[in-house]
Enzyme design. Structure first.
Site, PDB file in Angstrom:
ATOM      1  N   ASN A  28       2.418   1.996  -2.335  1.00 39.59           N
ATOM      2  CA  ASN A  28       1.344   2.976  -2.118  1.00 39.59           C
ATOM      3  C   ASN A  28       1.122   3.741  -3.423  1.00 39.59           C
ATOM      4  O   ASN A  28       1.874   3.568  -4.379  1.00 39.59           O
ATOM      5  CB  ASN A  28       1.672   3.904  -0.938  1.00 39.59           C
ATOM      6  N   GLY A  36       7.800  -0.988   5.458  1.00 36.57           N
ATOM      7  CA  GLY A  36       7.423  -2.391   5.254  1.00 36.57           C
ATOM      8  C   GLY A  36       8.208  -3.052   4.138  1.00 36.57           C
ATOM      9  O   GLY A  36       9.403  -2.802   3.959  1.00 36.57           O
ATOM     10  N   ASP A  38       7.914  -2.561   1.020  1.00 36.02           N
ATOM     11  CA  ASP A  38       8.262  -1.539   0.025  1.00 36.02           C
ATOM     12  C   ASP A  38       9.663  -0.990   0.315  1.00 36.02           C
ATOM     13  O   ASP A  38      10.516  -0.886  -0.592  1.00 36.02           O
ATOM     14  CB  ASP A  38       7.200  -0.422   0.104  1.00 36.02           C
ATOM     15  N   SER A 123      -1.565  -5.267   1.826  1.00 36.70           N
ATOM     16  CA  SER A 123      -2.459  -4.484   2.725  1.00 36.70           C
ATOM     17  C   SER A 123      -2.559  -4.984   4.168  1.00 36.70           C
ATOM     18  O   SER A 123      -3.208  -4.319   4.980  1.00 36.70           O
ATOM     19  CB  SER A 123      -3.896  -4.381   2.168  1.00 36.70           C
ATOM     20  N   THR A 124      -1.983  -6.140   4.485  1.00 38.72           N
ATOM     21  CA  THR A 124      -2.211  -6.692   5.839  1.00 38.72           C
ATOM     22  C   THR A 124      -1.162  -6.250   6.853  1.00 38.72           C
ATOM     23  O   THR A 124      -1.195  -6.675   8.009  1.00 38.72           O
ATOM     24  CB  THR A 124      -2.274  -8.232   5.822  1.00 38.72           C
ATOM     25  N   GLY A 125      -0.215  -5.404   6.422  1.00 36.55           N
ATOM     26  CA  GLY A 125       0.775  -4.874   7.359  1.00 36.55           C
ATOM     27  C   GLY A 125       0.356  -3.493   7.809  1.00 36.55           C
ATOM     28  O   GLY A 125      -0.654  -3.331   8.512  1.00 36.55           O
ATOM     29  N   TYR A 127      -1.206  -1.224   6.345  1.00 40.10           N
ATOM     30  CA  TYR A 127      -2.544  -0.810   5.932  1.00 40.10           C
ATOM     31  C   TYR A 127      -3.675  -1.471   6.718  1.00 40.10           C
ATOM     32  O   TYR A 127      -4.846  -1.135   6.527  1.00 40.10           O
ATOM     33  CB  TYR A 127      -2.737  -1.028   4.419  1.00 40.10           C
TER      34      TYR A 127
HETATM   35  N1  AR6 Z   1      10.579  -8.056   4.133  1.00 39.24           N
HETATM   36  C1  AR6 Z   1       9.670  -8.893   3.569  1.00 39.24           C
HETATM   37  N2  AR6 Z   1       8.341  -8.797   3.782  1.00 39.24           N
HETATM   38  C2  AR6 Z   1       7.908  -7.823   4.580  1.00 39.24           C
HETATM   39  C3  AR6 Z   1       8.782  -6.890   5.203  1.00 39.24           C
HETATM   40  C4  AR6 Z   1      10.177  -7.055   4.947  1.00 39.24           C
HETATM   41  N3  AR6 Z   1      11.077  -6.247   5.508  1.00 39.24           N
HETATM   42  N4  AR6 Z   1       8.045  -6.019   5.922  1.00 39.24           N
HETATM   43  C5  AR6 Z   1       6.759  -6.386   5.773  1.00 39.24           C
HETATM   44  N5  AR6 Z   1       6.665  -7.474   4.966  1.00 39.24           N
HETATM   45  P1  AR6 Z   1       3.385  -3.966   4.453  1.00 39.24           P
HETATM   46  P2  AR6 Z   1       0.829  -2.864   3.377  1.00 39.24           P
HETATM   47  C6  AR6 Z   1       5.442  -8.189   4.525  1.00 39.24           C
HETATM   48  O1  AR6 Z   1       3.153  -3.365   5.788  1.00 39.24           O
HETATM   49  O2  AR6 Z   1       0.064  -3.320   4.564  1.00 39.24           O
HETATM   50  C7  AR6 Z   1       4.529   0.786   3.077  1.00 39.24           C
HETATM   51  O3  AR6 Z   1       5.016   1.898   3.751  1.00 39.24           O
HETATM   52  C8  AR6 Z   1       4.337  -8.224   5.534  1.00 39.24           C
HETATM   53  O4  AR6 Z   1       4.548  -9.292   6.442  1.00 39.24           O
HETATM   54  O5  AR6 Z   1       4.736  -3.822   3.865  1.00 39.24           O
HETATM   55  O6  AR6 Z   1       0.270  -3.165   2.016  1.00 39.24           O
HETATM   56  C9  AR6 Z   1       4.082   1.127   1.658  1.00 39.24           C
HETATM   57  O7  AR6 Z   1       4.880   2.124   1.083  1.00 39.24           O
HETATM   58  C10 AR6 Z   1       3.121  -8.437   4.639  1.00 39.24           C
HETATM   59  O8  AR6 Z   1       3.045  -9.787   4.190  1.00 39.24           O
HETATM   60  O9  AR6 Z   1       2.351  -3.373   3.317  1.00 39.24           O
HETATM   61  C11 AR6 Z   1       2.683   1.574   1.858  1.00 39.24           C
HETATM   62  O10 AR6 Z   1       2.623   2.943   2.243  1.00 39.24           O
HETATM   63  C12 AR6 Z   1       3.473  -7.607   3.413  1.00 39.24           C
HETATM   64  O11 AR6 Z   1       4.885  -7.452   3.441  1.00 39.24           O
HETATM   65  C13 AR6 Z   1       2.187   0.698   2.998  1.00 39.24           C
HETATM   66  O12 AR6 Z   1       3.355   0.320   3.725  1.00 39.24           O
HETATM   67  C14 AR6 Z   1       2.810  -6.253   3.339  1.00 39.24           C
HETATM   68  O13 AR6 Z   1       2.997  -5.504   4.532  1.00 39.24           O
HETATM   69  C15 AR6 Z   1       1.518  -0.548   2.472  1.00 39.24           C
HETATM   70  O14 AR6 Z   1       1.007  -1.305   3.520  1.00 39.24           O
END
Ligand code: AR6
Length: 182
Positions: A28, A36, A38, A123-125, A127
């Site tokens: 972010n 997620g 991050d 962004s597909t989690g 966000y």
């Molecule tokens: N290990 C590996 N991949 C993952 C994991 C994990 N534990 N969790 C999710 N993914 P997201 P965003 C994959 O939600 O939508 C955070 O709080 C998921 O399947 O992590 O960009 C940040 O700090 C997808 O392919 O990110 C921001 O505030 C990818 O990671 C916000 O979420 C992204 O999903 C960003 O949201």
């Protein structure tokens, strides 16, 4: 898919398990960790990652840009952190911003002379960016970058899809892109 000297693949799994020079963190704009992927990356890399981010991105980083750090306790030497757009229905420049994330990460990896990079789906989690729209955009943006940089050091670009559904959608989108290019 092959683009010049670079192989582009979609695999099922976490970015943390990829044998690549760099992994991409869906971060972010504050650049201080989060949930997620991050959260998973910060837990695995250790507290030194946060310390480095405070130094290299004291004010965070705008949506669509990318910041390079070391991998610290990860097996990958580098992490490329990019804040993706929050989905608001597609009317607030989300596609342009998401494309900019992928381009910025590719630019950073290319400039650093890396051989390989693993993306997650930005962004597909949390966000909420619809995966069906994000996948073709992600893949075509990376393909376009590789076509525009035939001299790049990058030999492998991996899309590591954590979930079953995102793996299915990205695999299908890669098939469509390959057919287009054939
Ligand atoms: N290990 C590996 N991949 C993952 C994991 C994990 N534990 N969790 C999710 N993914 P997201 P965003 C994959 O939600 O939508 C955070 O709080 C998921 O399947 O992590 O960009 C940040 O700090 C997808 O392919 O990110 C921001 O505030 C990818 O990671 C916000 O979420 C992204 O999903 C960003 O949201």
């Amino acid at each position: 898919m092959q683009v010049n000297q670079t192989t582009l693949t979609v695999v099922r799994g976490s970015v943390l398990d990829q044998e690549t020079d760099a992994i991409v963190n869906a971060a972010n704009t504050k650049m201080r960790g989060g949930g997620g992927v991050d959260g998973a990356i910060h837990r695995a890399a250790g507290p030194e990652l946060l310390e480095e981010l405070k130094r290299v991105a004291p004010n965070g980083a705008p949506t669509g840009t990318a910041v390079l750090t070391g991998g610290h306790r990860l097996k990958q030497p580098y992490i490329i952190h990019t804040p993706g757009p929050v989905w608001h229905g597609g009317t607030r420049g989300e596609p342009e911003l998401l494309a900019s994330c992928y381009r910025s990460c590719m630019e950073v990896a290319h400039k650093k002379g890396l051989e390989s990079i693993a993306f997650c789906s930005i962004s597909t989690g949390v966000y909420g960016y619809p995966i069906e729209r994000a996948a073709p955009l992600a893949l075509s943006t990376v393909r376009d970058f590789l076509q525009a940089h035939p001299d790049t050091s990058l030999r492998r670009v991996v899309f590591a899809m954590f979930g079953a559904e995102e793996y299915r959608v990205f695999t299908e989108a890669l098939g469509t892109l390959e057919k287009e290019g054939a």
